[in-house]
Enzyme design. Sequence first.
Site, PDB file in Angstrom:
ATOM      1  N   TYR A  92       1.823  43.478  24.809  1.00  0.00           N
ATOM      2  CA  TYR A  92       1.248  44.391  25.801  1.00  0.00           C
ATOM      3  C   TYR A  92       1.039  45.789  25.222  1.00  0.00           C
ATOM      4  O   TYR A  92       0.879  46.755  25.957  1.00  0.00           O
ATOM      5  CB  TYR A  92       2.139  44.455  27.059  1.00  0.00           C
ATOM      6  CG  TYR A  92       2.047  43.203  27.913  1.00  0.00           C
ATOM      7  CD1 TYR A  92       2.023  41.941  27.322  1.00  0.00           C
ATOM      8  CD2 TYR A  92       1.969  43.268  29.292  1.00  0.00           C
ATOM      9  CE1 TYR A  92       1.948  40.783  28.083  1.00  0.00           C
ATOM     10  CE2 TYR A  92       1.881  42.115  30.068  1.00  0.00           C
ATOM     11  CZ  TYR A  92       1.874  40.886  29.449  1.00  0.00           C
ATOM     12  OH  TYR A  92       1.790  39.734  30.205  1.00  0.00           O
ATOM     13  N   LYS A  99      10.116  32.784  19.594  1.00  0.00           N
ATOM     14  CA  LYS A  99       9.344  31.752  18.900  1.00  0.00           C
ATOM     15  C   LYS A  99       9.399  32.079  17.399  1.00  0.00           C
ATOM     16  O   LYS A  99       8.374  32.180  16.711  1.00  0.00           O
ATOM     17  CB  LYS A  99       7.893  31.747  19.431  1.00  0.00           C
ATOM     18  CG  LYS A  99       7.064  30.549  19.008  1.00  0.00           C
ATOM     19  CD  LYS A  99       7.520  29.229  19.601  1.00  0.00           C
ATOM     20  CE  LYS A  99       6.666  28.081  19.109  1.00  0.00           C
ATOM     21  NZ  LYS A  99       7.208  26.762  19.456  1.00  0.00           N
ATOM     22  N   ASP A 102       8.759  27.694  24.356  1.00  0.00           N
ATOM     23  CA  ASP A 102       8.194  26.466  24.949  1.00  0.00           C
ATOM     24  C   ASP A 102       9.299  25.614  25.584  1.00  0.00           C
ATOM     25  O   ASP A 102       9.145  25.087  26.689  1.00  0.00           O
ATOM     26  CB  ASP A 102       7.383  25.665  23.918  1.00  0.00           C
ATOM     27  CG  ASP A 102       8.001  25.635  22.531  1.00  0.00           C
ATOM     28  OD1 ASP A 102       8.935  26.424  22.283  1.00  0.00           O
ATOM     29  OD2 ASP A 102       7.573  24.821  21.699  1.00  0.00           O
ATOM     30  N   ASP A 144       7.032  38.020  30.884  1.00  0.00           N
ATOM     31  CA  ASP A 144       6.107  38.084  32.019  1.00  0.00           C
ATOM     32  C   ASP A 144       5.824  36.669  32.532  1.00  0.00           C
ATOM     33  O   ASP A 144       5.894  36.390  33.733  1.00  0.00           O
ATOM     34  CB  ASP A 144       4.807  38.765  31.564  1.00  0.00           C
ATOM     35  CG  ASP A 144       3.988  39.277  32.728  1.00  0.00           C
ATOM     36  OD1 ASP A 144       4.500  39.278  33.862  1.00  0.00           O
ATOM     37  OD2 ASP A 144       2.832  39.676  32.515  1.00  0.00           O
ATOM     38  N   ASP A 195       7.471  34.746  36.197  1.00  0.00           N
ATOM     39  CA  ASP A 195       6.627  34.185  37.270  1.00  0.00           C
ATOM     40  C   ASP A 195       6.988  32.721  37.503  1.00  0.00           C
ATOM     41  O   ASP A 195       7.077  32.252  38.639  1.00  0.00           O
ATOM     42  CB  ASP A 195       5.139  34.263  36.882  1.00  0.00           C
ATOM     43  CG  ASP A 195       4.461  35.523  37.416  1.00  0.00           C
ATOM     44  OD1 ASP A 195       5.132  36.578  37.424  1.00  0.00           O
ATOM     45  OD2 ASP A 195       3.284  35.455  37.796  1.00  0.00           O
TER      46      ASP A 195
END
Length: 341
Positions: free
Chosen positions: A131, A177, A210, A234, A238
């Site tokens: 971001y 990751k 993942d 983020d 959600d």
Amino acid sequence: MSKTYNIAVLKGDGIGPEVTEAAVNVLQAVQDTSDLRLNFLYGEAGFHCIEHYGTNLPEETVALLKRTDACLKGPMTTPETPGAPVSAAVKIRKMFNLYANVRPCRTYPNVEALKPDTDLVVVRENTEGMYSGIEYEVAPGEAVALRIITKKASLLVAEHAFKLAEKRRKHLTYVHKANILRVTDGIFNDAVKEAAKNHPDVTVDDIHIDAAAMHLIKKPETFDVIVTTNLFGDVISDEAAQVTGSLGLAAGANIGDTYGMFEPVHGSAPKYTGMNRVNPTATIMAAQMMLDYLGEKTAATKIENAVMQVLSEGKVRTQDIGGSSTTSEMSEAIASKVKAL
Ligand code: NAD
């Protein structure tokens, strides 16, 4: 002794004004029944400002934010065209170095959830990562986006997450990751391991993003505090919000060393604008987190208990959680409970 706080209120776009007013209504009920004083200072920010001010965060609003103790922010619509103003939320997070985005996700009474007994918090790095907003086209049809990760920001967010874990079930999972993003997630992971040395009572484990996305659906009860980088946080917050019921219930805090901004996790849901039908609980719980941040624990607990009681009784429920009540009816029910507690 009564204490007065200056609170910036940014109503935002779409359903923002409805859910923000619903939360202010509940904060008024807290004021009516305690000696706490909140001085609400309304500012303009969001998509609707761009035409008039040429920006989604006018100078006057920045000056107003600087005069306040905390900000209650409604969701804002973010334009997606290249060259359009960067999200106002991202600007405020960077301006005040609000490095920790804290998003609790838990099951609520009478709200259908994928798995019962989920109670976790996602702590997302809030100022850099994917971001950073630095992306450019290197040749027609070929573009790069920079994923900036620093040890400094990673340490700040890791420390915040460990302190939170110490107050909870003392379990922290860092999500990354690093098998692919070896350099950037390598720095993030090293920072978490360094911060862990200051918190020997917290059990630490790690998981790839993942696998974390899968485990959040399969066994969310195994998580306590999750700490991760900006984009991963983020997305999985959600996901976790939906696992526990509805986006309409999930609140978020953006916390730095000197300021805090509090908002629902959801966006401006433009198709529901002005319909008085969405769930204001996420923004009400954001107001609850704001009072907690300000050190007003009794008032914060009052709001939390009022929300829990209204949901437990199940008489007033918005459509997203299986009822037919309006935004204002939900707000009023919670405000009345606050007054009765
Ligand atoms: P959204 O969260 O606005 O809406 C997605 C869906 O979630 C809605 O259609 C609705 O079904 C449900 N929902 C959201 N809030 C709800 C509520 N309070 N009660 C009941 N149901 C609710 O996501 P989107 O449609 O992807 O984004 C719309 C705009 O919001 C975009 O411009 C996006 O950039 C912006 N956004 C802003 C923020 C922020 O200001 N912090 C966060 C996310 C998205």
